[in-house]
Design a protein around this motif. Structure first.
Motif, PDB file in Angstrom:
ATOM      1  N   ARG A 117      -5.848   0.211  -0.186  1.00 28.05           N
ATOM      2  CA  ARG A 117      -5.609  -0.106  -1.587  1.00 28.05           C
ATOM      3  C   ARG A 117      -4.164  -0.584  -1.681  1.00 28.05           C
ATOM      4  O   ARG A 117      -3.256   0.085  -1.227  1.00 28.05           O
ATOM      5  N   HIS A 165       0.852  -1.187   0.000  1.00 27.72           N
ATOM      6  CA  HIS A 165       0.000   0.000   0.000  1.00 27.72           C
ATOM      7  C   HIS A 165       0.891   1.240   0.000  1.00 27.72           C
ATOM      8  O   HIS A 165       2.113   1.155   0.195  1.00 27.72           O
ATOM      9  N   GLU A 176      -0.878   3.649 -12.394  1.00 30.11           N
ATOM     10  CA  GLU A 176      -1.971   2.711 -12.642  1.00 30.11           C
ATOM     11  C   GLU A 176      -2.680   3.046 -13.953  1.00 30.11           C
ATOM     12  O   GLU A 176      -2.966   2.159 -14.759  1.00 30.11           O
ATOM     13  N   THR A 231       2.436  -4.554 -12.887  1.00 34.99           N
ATOM     14  CA  THR A 231       1.977  -5.342 -14.023  1.00 34.99           C
ATOM     15  C   THR A 231       3.228  -5.823 -14.762  1.00 34.99           C
ATOM     16  O   THR A 231       4.351  -5.418 -14.420  1.00 34.99           O
ATOM     17  N   TYR A 288      -1.041  -2.216  -4.151  1.00 33.05           N
ATOM     18  CA  TYR A 288      -0.552  -2.091  -5.521  1.00 33.05           C
ATOM     19  C   TYR A 288       0.403  -3.231  -5.849  1.00 33.05           C
ATOM     20  O   TYR A 288       1.141  -3.720  -4.992  1.00 33.05           O
ATOM     21  N   ARG A 289       0.373  -3.620  -7.112  1.00 35.70           N
ATOM     22  CA  ARG A 289       1.288  -4.626  -7.665  1.00 35.70           C
ATOM     23  C   ARG A 289       1.770  -4.125  -9.020  1.00 35.70           C
ATOM     24  O   ARG A 289       1.044  -3.423  -9.715  1.00 35.70           O
ATOM     25  N   ARG A 332      -9.196  -1.146   5.736  1.00 35.83           N
ATOM     26  CA  ARG A 332      -9.319  -1.299   4.280  1.00 35.83           C
ATOM     27  C   ARG A 332      -8.268  -0.423   3.618  1.00 35.83           C
ATOM     28  O   ARG A 332      -8.190   0.776   3.898  1.00 35.83           O
ATOM     29  N   GLN A 337      -1.200  -2.173 -10.907  1.00 34.70           N
ATOM     30  CA  GLN A 337      -2.626  -2.443 -10.742  1.00 34.70           C
ATOM     31  C   GLN A 337      -2.896  -2.423  -9.246  1.00 34.70           C
ATOM     32  O   GLN A 337      -1.989  -2.634  -8.445  1.00 34.70           O
ATOM     33  N   SER A 338      -4.115  -2.139  -8.886  1.00 34.97           N
ATOM     34  CA  SER A 338      -4.440  -2.066  -7.473  1.00 34.97           C
ATOM     35  C   SER A 338      -5.743  -2.784  -7.184  1.00 34.97           C
ATOM     36  O   SER A 338      -6.540  -3.046  -8.083  1.00 34.97           O
ATOM     37  N   GLU A 339      -5.916  -3.100  -5.923  1.00 33.71           N
ATOM     38  CA  GLU A 339      -7.146  -3.702  -5.450  1.00 33.71           C
ATOM     39  C   GLU A 339      -7.299  -3.353  -3.975  1.00 33.71           C
ATOM     40  O   GLU A 339      -6.315  -3.013  -3.307  1.00 33.71           O
ATOM     41  N   TRP A 340      -8.517  -3.423  -3.499  1.00 33.12           N
ATOM     42  CA  TRP A 340      -8.761  -3.161  -2.087  1.00 33.12           C
ATOM     43  C   TRP A 340      -8.450  -4.414  -1.287  1.00 33.12           C
ATOM     44  O   TRP A 340      -8.720  -5.522  -1.717  1.00 33.12           O
ATOM     45  N   SER A 341      -7.852  -4.211  -0.109  1.00 28.75           N
ATOM     46  CA  SER A 341      -7.515  -5.296   0.794  1.00 28.75           C
ATOM     47  C   SER A 341      -7.887  -4.870   2.207  1.00 28.75           C
ATOM     48  O   SER A 341      -7.845  -3.672   2.527  1.00 28.75           O
TER      49      SER A 341
END
Length: 105
Positions: free
Chosen positions: A71, A22, A53, A76, A73-74, A69, A59-63
């Motif tokens: 966001r 994050h 992004e 690509t 990131y990883r 909570r 790319q990101s996603e909520w965790s």
């Protein structure tokens, strides 16, 4: 310190080492790895992450961690490729600057 042109390399490289990560973890990693030289404000890091992004490099996603909570990131594949290219460019740039600065010191 003016990071124009180098912020992407710093963020992508740090992300490669800690991913998934994050934004605050990236800020902490950069500060610790640079012995405090890169103590970047959130107002610098988060807009850059959003731009990376948008550009398809992360790319990101909520965790949810410990009830919080965040966001995360990883990189690509394009981001991983960009790290390699940007590190090669940095090596060439650094050698050129060193040659000029040390040659006239």
């Amino acid at each position: 310190m003016d990071l124009r042109g180098h912020l992407d390399l710093l963020l992508l490289t740090a992300l490669r080492r800690i991913e998934p990560g994050h934004g605050y973890a990236l800020i902490t990693a950069l500060r610790e790895q640079s012995a405090g030289t890169f103590d970047l404000p959130e107002g610098t890091v988060y807009p850059a992450l959003h731009r990376l992004e948008r550009d398809g490099l992360v790319q990101s996603e909520w965790s949810t961690e410990s009830g919080r909570r965040r966001r995360v990131y990883r990189l690509t594949q394009a981001g991983a490729d960009a790290v390699t290219v940007k590190q090669q460019e940095w090596t060439i740039f650094q050698a050129g600057v060193r040659a000029v600065v040390e040659g006239w010191a």
